[in-house]
Each structure stands twice: as structure tokens, then as C-alpha cells.
Design an enzyme around this catalytic site. Structure first.
Site, PDB file in Angstrom:
ATOM      1  N   SER A 175       3.598  -2.236  10.106  1.00 19.57           N
ATOM      2  CA  SER A 175       5.053  -2.348  10.277  1.00 19.57           C
ATOM      3  C   SER A 175       5.597  -3.732   9.914  1.00 19.57           C
ATOM      4  O   SER A 175       6.547  -4.215  10.542  1.00 19.57           O
ATOM      5  CB  SER A 175       5.467  -1.960  11.698  1.00 19.57           C
ATOM      6  OG  SER A 175       5.048  -0.639  11.990  1.00 19.57           O
ATOM      7  N   ASN A 234       0.885  -1.172   0.000  1.00 20.41           N
ATOM      8  CA  ASN A 234       0.000   0.000   0.000  1.00 20.41           C
ATOM      9  C   ASN A 234       0.920   1.217   0.000  1.00 20.41           C
ATOM     10  O   ASN A 234       1.525   1.538   1.015  1.00 20.41           O
ATOM     11  CB  ASN A 234      -0.890  -0.018   1.249  1.00 20.41           C
ATOM     12  CG  ASN A 234      -1.692   1.267   1.390  1.00 20.41           C
ATOM     13  OD1 ASN A 234      -1.734   2.099   0.472  1.00 20.41           O
ATOM     14  ND2 ASN A 234      -2.338   1.444   2.540  1.00 20.41           N
ATOM     15  N   TRP A 235       1.004   1.844  -1.156  1.00 15.91           N
ATOM     16  CA  TRP A 235       1.935   2.983  -1.274  1.00 15.91           C
ATOM     17  C   TRP A 235       1.413   4.246  -0.607  1.00 15.91           C
ATOM     18  O   TRP A 235       2.136   5.212  -0.470  1.00 15.91           O
ATOM     19  CB  TRP A 235       2.206   3.257  -2.760  1.00 15.91           C
ATOM     20  CG  TRP A 235       3.182   2.303  -3.377  1.00 15.91           C
ATOM     21  CD1 TRP A 235       3.822   1.263  -2.754  1.00 15.91           C
ATOM     22  CD2 TRP A 235       3.647   2.303  -4.742  1.00 15.91           C
ATOM     23  NE1 TRP A 235       4.651   0.615  -3.647  1.00 15.91           N
ATOM     24  CE2 TRP A 235       4.553   1.236  -4.871  1.00 15.91           C
ATOM     25  CE3 TRP A 235       3.368   3.087  -5.854  1.00 15.91           C
ATOM     26  CZ2 TRP A 235       5.210   0.953  -6.084  1.00 15.91           C
ATOM     27  CZ3 TRP A 235       3.996   2.807  -7.061  1.00 15.91           C
ATOM     28  CH2 TRP A 235       4.918   1.754  -7.161  1.00 15.91           C
ATOM     29  N   LYS A 236       0.136   4.267  -0.269  1.00 18.24           N
ATOM     30  CA  LYS A 236      -0.473   5.470   0.327  1.00 18.24           C
ATOM     31  C   LYS A 236      -0.238   6.667  -0.598  1.00 18.24           C
ATOM     32  O   LYS A 236      -0.248   6.483  -1.810  1.00 18.24           O
ATOM     33  CB  LYS A 236       0.061   5.678   1.749  1.00 18.24           C
ATOM     34  CG  LYS A 236      -0.071   4.393   2.574  1.00 18.24           C
ATOM     35  CD  LYS A 236       0.166   4.560   4.045  1.00 18.24           C
ATOM     36  CE  LYS A 236      -0.051   3.220   4.744  1.00 18.24           C
ATOM     37  NZ  LYS A 236       0.106   3.300   6.195  1.00 18.24           N
ATOM     38  N   HIS A 274      -9.481   1.556   4.919  1.00 21.95           N
ATOM     39  CA  HIS A 274      -8.199   1.694   5.621  1.00 21.95           C
ATOM     40  C   HIS A 274      -8.381   2.648   6.807  1.00 21.95           C
ATOM     41  O   HIS A 274      -9.137   3.616   6.715  1.00 21.95           O
ATOM     42  CB  HIS A 274      -7.123   2.225   4.659  1.00 21.95           C
ATOM     43  CG  HIS A 274      -5.753   2.123   5.235  1.00 21.95           C
ATOM     44  ND1 HIS A 274      -5.255   3.021   6.146  1.00 21.95           N
ATOM     45  CD2 HIS A 274      -4.767   1.201   5.049  1.00 21.95           C
ATOM     46  CE1 HIS A 274      -4.030   2.662   6.489  1.00 21.95           C
ATOM     47  NE2 HIS A 274      -3.712   1.553   5.840  1.00 21.95           N
ATOM     48  N   GLU A 315      -6.657   4.972   7.870  1.00 25.97           N
ATOM     49  CA  GLU A 315      -6.371   6.381   7.556  1.00 25.97           C
ATOM     50  C   GLU A 315      -7.572   7.035   6.887  1.00 25.97           C
ATOM     51  O   GLU A 315      -7.848   8.216   7.116  1.00 25.97           O
ATOM     52  CB  GLU A 315      -5.114   6.471   6.676  1.00 25.97           C
ATOM     53  CG  GLU A 315      -3.857   6.178   7.488  1.00 25.97           C
ATOM     54  CD  GLU A 315      -2.720   5.553   6.690  1.00 25.97           C
ATOM     55  OE1 GLU A 315      -2.744   5.598   5.456  1.00 25.97           O
ATOM     56  OE2 GLU A 315      -1.799   5.005   7.341  1.00 25.97           O
ATOM     57  N   GLY A 320       2.877  -1.141   4.153  1.00 24.47           N
ATOM     58  CA  GLY A 320       3.014   0.276   3.834  1.00 24.47           C
ATOM     59  C   GLY A 320       4.453   0.636   3.544  1.00 24.47           C
ATOM     60  O   GLY A 320       4.976   0.394   2.452  1.00 24.47           O
ATOM     61  N   GLY A 321       5.126   1.178   4.539  1.00 28.71           N
ATOM     62  CA  GLY A 321       6.496   1.701   4.391  1.00 28.71           C
ATOM     63  C   GLY A 321       7.448   0.783   3.632  1.00 28.71           C
ATOM     64  O   GLY A 321       8.127   1.227   2.694  1.00 28.71           O
ATOM     65  N   GLU A 346      -5.314  -4.743  10.528  1.00 30.31           N
ATOM     66  CA  GLU A 346      -4.294  -3.717  10.730  1.00 30.31           C
ATOM     67  C   GLU A 346      -4.540  -2.988  12.048  1.00 30.31           C
ATOM     68  O   GLU A 346      -5.327  -2.033  12.101  1.00 30.31           O
ATOM     69  CB  GLU A 346      -4.350  -2.699   9.585  1.00 30.31           C
ATOM     70  CG  GLU A 346      -4.091  -3.294   8.223  1.00 30.31           C
ATOM     71  CD  GLU A 346      -3.463  -2.270   7.271  1.00 30.31           C
ATOM     72  OE1 GLU A 346      -2.433  -2.597   6.682  1.00 30.31           O
ATOM     73  OE2 GLU A 346      -3.992  -1.160   7.145  1.00 30.31           O
ATOM     74  N   GLY A 356       2.726   2.294  10.715  1.00 30.59           N
ATOM     75  CA  GLY A 356       3.702   3.365  10.552  1.00 30.59           C
ATOM     76  C   GLY A 356       4.432   3.730  11.825  1.00 30.59           C
ATOM     77  O   GLY A 356       5.095   4.759  11.902  1.00 30.59           O
TER      78      GLY A 356
HETATM   79  P1  13P Z   1       3.154   0.324   7.571  1.00 28.65           P
HETATM   80  O1  13P Z   1       3.613  -0.975   6.963  1.00 28.65           O
HETATM   81  O2  13P Z   1       3.919   1.510   7.062  1.00 28.65           O
HETATM   82  O3  13P Z   1       3.056   0.246   9.051  1.00 28.65           O
HETATM   83  O4  13P Z   1       1.646   0.563   7.043  1.00 28.65           O
HETATM   84  C1  13P Z   1       0.747  -0.446   7.159  1.00 28.65           C
HETATM   85  C2  13P Z   1      -0.475  -0.084   6.410  1.00 28.65           C
HETATM   86  O5  13P Z   1      -1.189   0.834   6.770  1.00 28.65           O
HETATM   87  C3  13P Z   1      -0.773  -0.838   5.181  1.00 28.65           C
HETATM   88  O6  13P Z   1      -2.050  -0.568   4.725  1.00 28.65           O
END
Ligand code: 13P
Length: 257
Positions: free
Chosen positions: A217, A13-15, A99, A101, A238-239, A171, A177
Site C-alpha cells: 500500500s 508490480n502490475w501483477k 512474492h 501471492e 502494486g496498486g 512486504e 492491497g
Molecule cells: P499494493 O501496493 O497494491 O499493496 O501491493 C504491494 C505488492 O504486493 C507489491 O509487490
């Protein structure tokens, strides 16, 4: 993981990261790094403006492309929104729905999540439905109640024969994050609980066919341990998905064993 009954899916997930040029560069890097034989399906969920670039750039790598959001109405006066049919027409195979966010910053409700799940399925796009508790909820012992509520409302009205196309991503908000991963036991326990919730709604046969991911993470050093949990069928990353070499390492971990 349990490959006998369900797909293992590693999804990035590149956000709100990466331009179209970055997307092409990433695909070039992946060409050097990706190994052919793979058990798991690999997906990258990316910003909507770069979806068509990505569908083309990742085709030879057999990486499926996903969107990070959609709107549930079919068409009309919804300035700035993107429909399921528009995504489908671009060659998008997955879409992240609900999600944390989006729930937190954009007011996405359980009801909207449910409508988005229906819209995605109607367009033959596989929804990756995100659920997860806050730290306060976990500490108050409310994790199971909260997750059951999110899962049940997201799947409300979804027919059993559509469930195999739904992915659930657990999640925990406190792990996103933050560098603070859930332990393998914590992740495994909630993913098993999610499967039990689906079982109570749809029965055992359907429940065992659903892919349940962990996200928060996840990185090359903890992926193998998390994926060794029987009910953790993949990751939503994500990251670490922003760096091709790290993402590939996680895909490798899912291909082991
Ligand atoms: P991180 O891997 O950066 O913690 O993000 C997880 C996430 O929100 C994937 O959708």
C-alpha cells in the site's frame, strides 16, 4: 534511503493487470509525466506476455523492465514455464521472486525461491526477493524469526559478490492491497533488521550495498515518509503503479533530498 552506499529503486508490480495495448498507452502517458533528472532507478515488473512490448515502449524513458516470476530449470519439459535465459533474451533486467501471492496461491516454497534466485543471478538478471510476515505472525511476535528465515533461505549458497545485484523487498502480507500501510517506523525497523541479517551472513560492507525496498500500500501520500527511513531504499508498488500519475509521484518522492 542512503544513496552513498546503494541504489534507490522504485519498482512497480502490475501483477495480473494490463494488456499489451494498455502497456503501450501507459508508456505514452509516462512520456508526458516523467522528469529527466533522476537519482533512483525506475522499474516496472509486468506480466510475461507483455515483456517485449514493454522493453521497447519504455526504452526511451529509461525505465527498466522486470518480470514477475521465472522458473529455475534451464530448459525442458516444463509446460507453461519461462526460464531466466528467455527473460534475459527479451531485455529483462529484474525479476520478482517469492512474492507472497506466489507463495500463497502457487505453493512457492523457500527452497524454490532459493533456486529461482540462483537461476536469475546465473542469467545476470537481478532478483527482487520478497519477504514478509502475516498479521498472525506479527501479533505473535514472530516477525524477526520469520523474516530471518526467509532471507537466509532465499540467499542460501549465494556468493558475496552477487549480493549487490540482489534486491530484498519487505512486504508485510497484512499491508498488501489492503490500504493498510506499515508505519514508517515499522517498515524502517524490519528493513534495518533485514540489513542486520545480511550483515551477519556477509559482513558490513556487503550489507550496506544491498537495496532493501518496502512494499504494501505504498502511495504518493506515504512514500516520502517511508523512504526517509535510512534502511528503506525504495518501494515495490502494486496498486499505485497501475496509474502513471501516481507512480510518477512516488518516483518524484524518491528523487527528493
Ligand atoms: P499494493 O501496493 O497494491 O499493496 O501491493 C504491494 C505488492 O504486493 C507489491 O509487490
Amino acid at each position: 534511503m542512503n544513496r552513498r552506499y546503494r541504489k534507490t529503486i522504485i519498482a512497480g508490480n502490475w501483477k495480473m493487470n494490463m494488456t499489451a495495448s494498455d502497456t503501450k498507452k501507459y508508456a505514452e502517458e509516462m512520456k508526458k509525466l516523467m522528469t529527466r533528472a533522476k537519482w533512483c532507478e525506475t522499474v516496472l515488473c509486468i506480466p510475461s506476455c507483455n515483456l517485449s512490448t514493454a522493453v521497447r515502449a519504455f526504452k526511451d524513458l529509461r525505465i527498466s523492465i522486470g518480470a514477475e516470476n521465472l522458473y529455475y530449470e534451464e530448459k525442458g519439459a516444463y509446460t507453461g514455464e519461462i526460464s531466466a535465459a528467455m527473460l534475459k533474451d527479451l531485455g529483462v533486467k529484474y525479476v520478482i521472486v517469492g512474492h507472497s501471492e506466489r507463495r500463497q496461491y502457487f505453493g512457492e516454497t523457500d527452497r524454490a525461491v532459493n533456486k529461482k534466485v540462483h537461476a536469475a543471478l546465473a542469467a545476470s538478471i537481478n532478483p527482487i526477493i520478497c519477504v514478509g510476515e502475516s498479521l498472525e505472525q506479527r501479533e505473535a511476535g514472530l516477525t524477526h524469526d520469520w523474516i530471518a528465515l526467509q532471507v537466509k533461505s532465499a540467499l542460501s549458497g549465494v556468493a558475496a559478490d552477487k549480493l549487490r545485484r540482489c534486491v530484498i523487498a519487505y512486504e508485510p502480507i497484512w499491508a498488501i492491497g489492503t490500504g493498510k500501510t506499515a508505519t514508517a517506523e515499522q517498515a524502517g525497523e524490519v528493513c534495518s533488521f533485514i540489513r542486520a541479517t545480511i550483515r551477519s551472513l556477509y559482513g558490513a560492507r556487503v550489507a550496506r550495498s544491498v537495496t532493501i525496498q518496502y512494499g504494501g500500500s505504498m502511495n504518493p501520500s506515504n512514500a516520502a515518509e517511508l523512504l526517509a527511513q535510512p534502511d528503506v531504499d525504495g518501494g515495490l508498488i502494486g496498486g499505485a503503479s497501475l496509474k502513471p500519475e501516481q507512480f510518477v509521484e512516488i518516483v518524484r518522492a524518491a528523487n527528493q533530498g
